[in-house]
Design a protein around this motif. Structure first.
Motif, PDB file in Angstrom:
ATOM      1  N   UNK A   7      39.114  48.506  62.142  1.00 35.13           N
ATOM      2  CA  UNK A   7      38.192  48.296  61.038  1.00 35.13           C
ATOM      3  C   UNK A   7      36.769  48.153  61.524  1.00 35.13           C
ATOM      4  N   UNK A   8      35.828  48.189  60.584  1.00 33.78           N
ATOM      5  CA  UNK A   8      34.418  48.068  60.918  1.00 33.78           C
ATOM      6  C   UNK A   8      33.704  47.265  59.832  1.00 33.78           C
ATOM      7  N   UNK A   9      32.583  46.669  60.220  1.00 30.78           N
ATOM      8  CA  UNK A   9      31.755  45.957  59.240  1.00 30.78           C
ATOM      9  C   UNK A   9      31.148  46.947  58.250  1.00 30.78           C
ATOM     10  N   UNK A  10      30.762  48.119  58.736  1.00 30.34           N
ATOM     11  CA  UNK A  10      30.216  49.136  57.831  1.00 30.34           C
ATOM     12  C   UNK A  10      31.267  49.562  56.809  1.00 30.34           C
ATOM     13  N   UNK A  11      32.526  49.676  57.255  1.00 31.07           N
ATOM     14  CA  UNK A  11      33.594  50.002  56.320  1.00 31.07           C
ATOM     15  C   UNK A  11      33.706  48.954  55.224  1.00 31.07           C
ATOM     16  N   UNK A  12      33.505  47.690  55.588  1.00 30.31           N
ATOM     17  CA  UNK A  12      33.555  46.628  54.578  1.00 30.31           C
ATOM     18  C   UNK A  12      32.440  46.797  53.556  1.00 30.31           C
ATOM     19  N   UNK A  13      31.253  47.212  54.016  1.00 26.73           N
ATOM     20  CA  UNK A  13      30.168  47.494  53.065  1.00 26.73           C
ATOM     21  C   UNK A  13      30.587  48.595  52.095  1.00 26.73           C
ATOM     22  N   UNK A  14      31.186  49.661  52.625  1.00 29.24           N
ATOM     23  CA  UNK A  14      31.640  50.744  51.747  1.00 29.24           C
ATOM     24  C   UNK A  14      32.721  50.230  50.790  1.00 29.24           C
ATOM     25  N   UNK A  15      33.598  49.368  51.293  1.00 27.07           N
ATOM     26  CA  UNK A  15      34.627  48.783  50.428  1.00 27.07           C
ATOM     27  C   UNK A  15      34.013  47.963  49.310  1.00 27.07           C
ATOM     28  N   UNK A  16      32.984  47.164  49.643  1.00 28.02           N
ATOM     29  CA  UNK A  16      32.297  46.380  48.614  1.00 28.02           C
ATOM     30  C   UNK A  16      31.632  47.290  47.592  1.00 28.02           C
ATOM     31  N   UNK A  17      31.089  48.411  48.086  1.00 24.18           N
ATOM     32  CA  UNK A  17      30.426  49.359  47.181  1.00 24.18           C
ATOM     33  C   UNK A  17      31.444  50.007  46.242  1.00 24.18           C
ATOM     34  N   UNK A  18      32.596  50.433  46.779  1.00 25.70           N
ATOM     35  CA  UNK A  18      33.627  51.060  45.940  1.00 25.70           C
ATOM     36  C   UNK A  18      34.121  50.077  44.889  1.00 25.70           C
ATOM     37  N   UNK A  19      34.403  48.855  45.305  1.00 32.07           N
ATOM     38  CA  UNK A  19      34.900  47.853  44.360  1.00 32.07           C
ATOM     39  C   UNK A  19      33.873  47.585  43.267  1.00 32.07           C
ATOM     40  N   UNK A  20      32.595  47.474  43.656  1.00 29.49           N
ATOM     41  CA  UNK A  20      31.541  47.213  42.664  1.00 29.49           C
ATOM     42  C   UNK A  20      31.394  48.387  41.705  1.00 29.49           C
ATOM     43  N   UNK A  21      31.493  49.611  42.239  1.00 30.75           N
ATOM     44  CA  UNK A  21      31.394  50.795  41.377  1.00 30.75           C
ATOM     45  C   UNK A  21      32.510  50.819  40.340  1.00 30.75           C
ATOM     46  N   UNK A  22      33.723  50.484  40.780  1.00 30.30           N
ATOM     47  CA  UNK A  22      34.858  50.478  39.851  1.00 30.30           C
ATOM     48  C   UNK A  22      34.652  49.428  38.756  1.00 30.30           C
ATOM     49  N   UNK A  23      34.248  48.218  39.154  1.00 29.48           N
ATOM     50  CA  UNK A  23      34.028  47.158  38.171  1.00 29.48           C
ATOM     51  C   UNK A  23      32.857  47.500  37.249  1.00 29.48           C
ATOM     52  N   UNK A  24      31.798  48.075  37.821  1.00 30.66           N
ATOM     53  CA  UNK A  24      30.653  48.485  37.014  1.00 30.66           C
ATOM     54  C   UNK A  24      31.052  49.570  36.023  1.00 30.66           C
ATOM     55  N   UNK A  25      31.860  50.525  36.484  1.00 34.23           N
ATOM     56  CA  UNK A  25      32.308  51.586  35.597  1.00 34.23           C
ATOM     57  C   UNK A  25      33.136  51.057  34.439  1.00 34.23           C
ATOM     58  N   UNK A  26      33.997  50.077  34.725  1.00 32.32           N
ATOM     59  CA  UNK A  26      34.805  49.504  33.632  1.00 32.32           C
ATOM     60  C   UNK A  26      33.922  48.785  32.625  1.00 32.32           C
ATOM     61  N   UNK A  27      32.874  48.126  33.109  1.00 37.04           N
ATOM     62  CA  UNK A  27      31.947  47.469  32.175  1.00 37.04           C
ATOM     63  C   UNK A  27      31.210  48.486  31.314  1.00 37.04           C
ATOM     64  N   UNK A  28      30.740  49.564  31.968  1.00 41.11           N
ATOM     65  CA  UNK A  28      30.009  50.587  31.213  1.00 41.11           C
ATOM     66  C   UNK A  28      30.898  51.275  30.187  1.00 41.11           C
ATOM     67  N   UNK A  29      32.176  51.418  30.517  1.00 40.56           N
ATOM     68  CA  UNK A  29      33.111  52.096  29.608  1.00 40.56           C
ATOM     69  C   UNK A  29      33.780  51.119  28.655  1.00 40.56           C
ATOM     70  N   UNK A  30      33.278  49.861  28.654  1.00 43.89           N
ATOM     71  CA  UNK A  30      33.761  48.836  27.725  1.00 43.89           C
ATOM     72  C   UNK A  30      35.252  48.546  27.889  1.00 43.89           C
ATOM     73  N   UNK A  31      35.730  48.615  29.133  1.00 45.61           N
ATOM     74  CA  UNK A  31      37.112  48.231  29.397  1.00 45.61           C
ATOM     75  C   UNK A  31      37.210  46.703  29.329  1.00 45.61           C
ATOM     76  N   UNK A  32      38.224  46.218  28.689  1.00 44.65           N
ATOM     77  CA  UNK A  32      38.376  44.776  28.510  1.00 44.65           C
ATOM     78  C   UNK A  32      38.366  44.039  29.857  1.00 44.65           C
ATOM     79  N   UNK A  33      37.703  42.878  29.869  1.00 44.95           N
ATOM     80  CA  UNK A  33      37.652  42.064  31.095  1.00 44.95           C
ATOM     81  C   UNK A  33      39.048  41.657  31.546  1.00 44.95           C
ATOM     82  N   UNK A  34      40.004  41.615  30.605  1.00 49.94           N
ATOM     83  CA  UNK A  34      41.368  41.242  30.968  1.00 49.94           C
ATOM     84  C   UNK A  34      42.015  42.261  31.900  1.00 49.94           C
ATOM     85  N   UNK A  35      41.536  43.516  31.852  1.00 55.91           N
ATOM     86  CA  UNK A  35      42.138  44.566  32.670  1.00 55.91           C
ATOM     87  C   UNK A  35      41.526  44.625  34.067  1.00 55.91           C
TER      88      UNK A  35
END
Length: 325
Positions: free
Chosen positions: A273-301
């Motif tokens: 593993x790498x620290x840079x990989x963790x940054x990319x992981x944080x970015x992917x996770x944030x993008x997914x959560x941001x996308x669900x917010x933009x698409x009005x996906x329920x917070x429960x999901x």
């Protein structure tokens, strides 16, 4: 350093290593998510939303970067979220009573580092598995924080202090600049220093590392202390951004931090593993959560989706490991 040590510690990890290839695939995944969200949501590519994604990813990264070193040694730190809460509440109290943001920052970093060091002592001296030791520490910290705050909220900090988490410099959020600095430091430490290589060696084979003369106990104490200190740093960012400190401030932070580490390609089995990989992981996770917010996906999901992503990341890690063996 003995000859055996030279065998245990591989040459400095090249950016074209297997780790770098894994990070490259994850960057492609992040770009694919961006492309999909750009099609599905008109507001995804807005400047305000992009800056918000970078800020959120940086907050997750600060916690996850220190955690990455722990996972590289085949350990785990489940207390990082509770550590953020206690450090933030202590720092908030110091700032209120002294009026000095500097003393508040020092308090958070020292408190976080001490908690991490205690985790390291439990893992090395008491030989408690890291999962159990840090899970117990999580409950200890929660109890201390709720007792200390007694239901109160500390709010209203100096404007200069609030700039750390909420301010902008040349159009970019200040946490993004801090992310770049600590991303560079973390990457150089892990990839280009003897200490970093020893951490990889411990995670790959702790027995061989010990026989090779690597001070395993001291290195483990170091990585847990660094993990705790980074949680203390994250508490400052959260404190200045939220302008308040509450006992429950860290309850939702642990799972995203672990998810970022695993999505970024750091193996739960250590040594990969790498620290840079963790940054990319944080970015992917944030993008997914941001996308669900933009698409009005329920917070429960959203927790469900996060959990599925973590399970997939672990499954891919195990599959890759079996193929390598």
């Amino acid at each position: 350093m003995t000859d055996i040590t030279k065998e245990a510690i591989s040459p400095p990890r090249s950016f074209l290593s297997q780790d770098a290839i894994q990070v490259f695939y994850r960057l492609l995944a992040a770009l694919l998510i961006c492309a999909v969200l750009a099609v599905l949501s008109d507001s995804f590519l807005s400047l305000g939303n992009i800056l918000n994604v970078l800020r959120q990813a940086s907050l997750t990264f600060f916690i996850a970067s220190g955690l990455t070193l722990v996972v590289l040694t085949a350990g785990l730190d489940l207390s990082v979220g509770a550590n953020v809460a206690l450090s933030a509440c202590l720092a908030g109290t110091v700032i209120h009573q002294t009026g000095s943001p500097v003393l508040g920052v020092v308090t958070a970093l020292v408190a976080g580092g001490i908690v991490g060091l205690l985790n390291g002592v439990m893992v090395t001296a008491l030989r408690i598995p890291s999962f159990i030791a840090t899970y117990g520490m999580l409950w200890v910290l929660n109890g201390l924080t709720y007792w200390y705050m007694a239901g109160d909220t500390i709010h209203g900090f100096p404007a200069g202090f609030r700039q750390i988490g909420s301010g902008y410099l040349f159009g970019l959020p200040i946490p993004v600049y801090l992310l770049v600095v600590f991303l560079a430091i973390g990457t150089l430490f892990a990839q280009r220093t003897i200490w970093g290589q020893e951490i990889y060696a411990i995670g790959a084979n702790p027995v061989a590392a010990r026989l090779s003369g690597i001070p395993v106990v001291r290195r483990l104490l170091l990585v847990y202390a660094v993990s705790g200190t980074m949680a203390g740093l994250a508490s400052i960012i959260f404190l200045s951004r939220l302008n308040s400190a509450e006992a429950d401030i860290g309850e939702s932070l642990t799972l995203p931090a672990i998810a970022a580490v695993l999505i970024g390609g750091t193996s739960l089995f250590g040594g990969v593993g790498t620290v840079f990989g963790t940054f990319v992981g944080a970015l992917i996770l944030t993008l997914v959560l941001n996308g669900m917010n933009l698409l009005s996906v329920s917070a429960n999901w959203q927790p469900l989706v996060t959990g599925i992503i973590v399970i997939l990341a672990v499954w891919l890690d195990m599959k890759t490991r079996r193929r390598t063996q």
